[in-house]
Motif scaffolding. Sequence first.
Motif: not given
Length: 734
Positions: A321-344
């Motif tokens: 997953g995105a958070f698995n691959k972004g571990n030790r680095g950076i995860v960029i959530l573009t327009e991240g506040l539009k994501n649904p509650p499950e993602a938040q």
Amino acid sequence: MNIEKNTEMYLPQTPFRGTFRELLALVKKYPAMVESSKARLYRLIVREGINEKRSAELERLYGTDTVKAFNAFKMFYGTERSVHEFVVNYLLPATLGAEADKQAPVLIGPPSSGKSDWVSRLKTILRGAEPVPYNDACPVHDNPMSLLYMIPVVAERQADSEGTSDFNSRFAELKLDQLKSLGLEDLIDYNSMVKQILSANGLEDNSLASVAALPVDEMVSAIAYGLGLPKGSRNAIGAPCPHCQERILGEFAYKGKAVSIADFPVNSMRFTTDFQGSNGIVDVAEVQPLNFDLATWIGSENLALMGRVDARDPRAVNLNGAFNKGNRGIVILTEGLKNPPEAQRVLLEALQGRRLGLPAPQTGSLFFDGIILIHSNEEEYVKFINNKANEPYADRFWRIWFGYPLELSQDIKVLRKFFASSEFAKPVEEGGVHVEPMVFEMASRLQILTRIEPHPTVPLNVKLAVYDGREVRQHGMGTKITLEDLKNAASAREGLTGMSPRETTKILTAVASEALGTTNCITSKAYRDRLRSWFKSNVTDEKQRERLMGFIARELDESRKKEAQRVILASMIEGFKDECQSLFEKYVDNIEAYARHTAVRRPGGYNVGQIGGDETFMREIESDPDWGVTSAEAPKFRAEIMVAVNQYLSENRNTKMIPYTCHEAVRKCIERYVLRRVTSTARIFSSGSSRTEEDRKKLASAKDRLIADYGFCPHCADELLREVEENPDFLVEK
């Protein structure tokens, strides 16, 4: 904030490949080899140094020396306060283990304010990191220090298998044996942090046996601090992933092939983006509730092995997953506040608990160490925060306002960069168009006029000048207009709306298209005319259109005329630039004498003049009516000029001459000082057909100097001279 080069800033470029025991010996020398994600980014940014020239400008502008301009972001103009907020107020505290370590920066700003480009720059900086050690074959690139959490697990299992009657004693012995096998007896420094941990647990003996007797979290902390790791790096150490645990315990895939903790293989990785495998750098686009798939974030069940392996077997899931691959680095959530509650919810757990849920059918969590960066805009942010259900996130967001530049000198650079992205910016002989030197200043001035808020007593052009760092006084009064007062009178939203560089560039390229193949030049007059037609066609709100038209008729025409006056008058003086250069060198000699409290030194080595330089001469330069540096501000202004001079010399080591154009403010002061001698220029232009041969020669020479010294082409030079000739009052200052 120490940013000098040292062993904590620079790590070996050779990728580490060896055992965990071998790595620990290196960590003692290079603690940053196992640093946290935030500490790594901070280190990479600050080691590129500070732009001293720009920092001195900011100090004079804002009256503080806390806002620094970082070289790592020198290609982003007018964004220093936003960058400072991210680097100094967010990253640095996170590096030191403060609450910021559990928060996500949220970039909030208008379109074309540079957010996306700035995030891309962060990726580039990360990709320049030295190789990062990780547990070999780990799908989430776990920090090798995570293996320390396996020490009590292995010791417990071995003690149980032995069937000892004194479990606690044997358990402690086995933990100590493993610590010794890691070579920690010779590595741990029993500093104040380690002693504090031991004492808090009732252990007064500063020994490895005492460390082994600690509960697992305190044991890991004692080892980390004993190796010289800061708190931020300690916070980045958690239990290893199921794959790494399996490699040590040998229950499934590694049955009969388990490795010891000391001999666990460690490899190294470099950061890569989505296009190269997503090692530590991941972009996640917004998702709609109907399309949301949790697997995109935390991985999924391995359908190929479903029913063929035990549900507890790490091979039962894919940690991709995105958070698995972004571990030790950076995860960029573009327009991240539009994501649904499950993602938040995943976001909140990653921030607050430093953990990610494992995909079904497995249970439990993964430790997460990464920077979560959220793109947003003001409307979406306000909507998200105002929702009562999102209250827990308010304390987990670090808001960074990324507005438009309000400094004219910086915004001009932004606009030039935008225009340079098209082929119109190529030389005319290669198919491009020439841009009259006054055009970019006009265009940037209009942009800023649409971004700044009106003041009840200060005209917009004056407010713009103060925002650009000029010293201005109330008309007819001695009261200085300060940037601080103007900022206090404006709302917090100033700079978050207005014309974007993209819109301005569209207008410029429209003029360029019409000029291509004909005049091959964008003149300030043509640009002004295009603005009027553009706003009539594209701005439907009548009040807004009238406001923009007013800017053109008043503020833009006023500033354009003033700049044209300066350029025309300067072009009429033979040797103008040489005289400016000579005057500048004299000024620099005097401010050096002022700084050193000595007399001016001549090339022969002897001193002339008074101690501290010629104050009267320096004040004549600095008190230029368009810049107006006061006596109180003079020391800062002079210090700023010296920084600019020194930076120019460091960047141009093969030259001894510093051009008077090395600093915009002093350039204008010097030129204005020289221009005071001009008395006959207006007569030449008002003479019309009665010009003498000498007058015509002066005009021809002026055109040549406009082209050679001021960046005009034959077409725009002719256009400007013609405009001055057709308007007898053009050169008369009001």
